[in-house]
Motif scaffolding. Structure first.
Motif: not given
Length: 208
Positions: A69-70, A77-78, A119-123
């Motif tokens: 959402k950022d 995408v903004s 946006l960049f989730k950890s595995r």
């Protein structure tokens, strides 16, 4: 009398063998070299991360905590985003270029991310997003792939790169200060290493 020794508990300094100080920004040809390799490898997440790191000029601690959402509204995408910086508690605005919007959009779709997701989730199960250390390792792999020395580059390379390119093109310190979210112009001058970089550039362009 017993002689005490600390040899067994000796730990080498964390920075042994590392170059300390400002990390080098990437040159335009190096940006494209990395981008092409990521695209050829079809690493969708890395492409979104790389492009957004360059465009946003955010510190690593802010970049890794971005949520969908950022930077996006729904599936779109903004073109611009505003982020509250963790270090300074001041907002900073940045443009998201078309190629970055496409890369981020592709990643959101592929990973099936929702608006409130990082946006960049950890595995790693216990981590919500990739860590600063993970991000640093990713950056090291990018620069190593094109033959650069990872000790001379780092996560701050990504923050400095576009700012350095903009300064070289415009010589507008005030604009770069706003883009980096610095409160003092002196911080921007020091950050860019202007005097050193300009002297080196002049030397390179001088025919002997």
């Amino acid at each position: 009398m017993q002689l005490l020794t600390h040899q067994s508990s000796y730990r080498p300094p964390w920075n042994k063998g590392k170059l300390i100080g400002q990390k080098r920004p990437l040159k335009l040809k190096e940006i494209w070299a990395i981008r092409i390799r990521i695209e050829l490898a079809r690493r969708t997440r890395d492409l979104a991360l790389f492009n957004l790191a360059i465009d946003s000029k955010l510190r690593g601690c802010d970049l890794i905590k971005l949520k969908v959402k950022d930077v996006a509204h729904g599936e779109t995408v903004s073109k611009r985003a505003i982020i509250l910086q963790q270090k300074t508690k001041q907002p900073v605005q940045f443009e998201i270029t078309e190629q970055t919007r496409e890369a981020v959009s592709n990643w959101i779709s592929q990973a099936s991310l929702s608006s409130d997701d990082y946006l960049f989730k950890s595995r790693i199960r216990n981590s919500l997003h990739i860590s600063s250390r993970q991000y640093a390792r990713i950056v090291d792999s990018w620069v190593a792939q094109i033959g650069l020395d990872p000790t001379a580059y780092g996560t701050h390379t990504m923050r400095r790169t576009k700012a350095s390119l903009i300064y070289r093109r415009t010589k507008n310190l005030r604009a770069v200060q706003l883009l980096l979210g610095h409160t003092k112009l002196e911080s921007t001058v020091k950050y860019l290493g202007i005097e050193v970089d300009d002297a080196l550039e002049m030397a390179e362009n001088t025919e002997v």
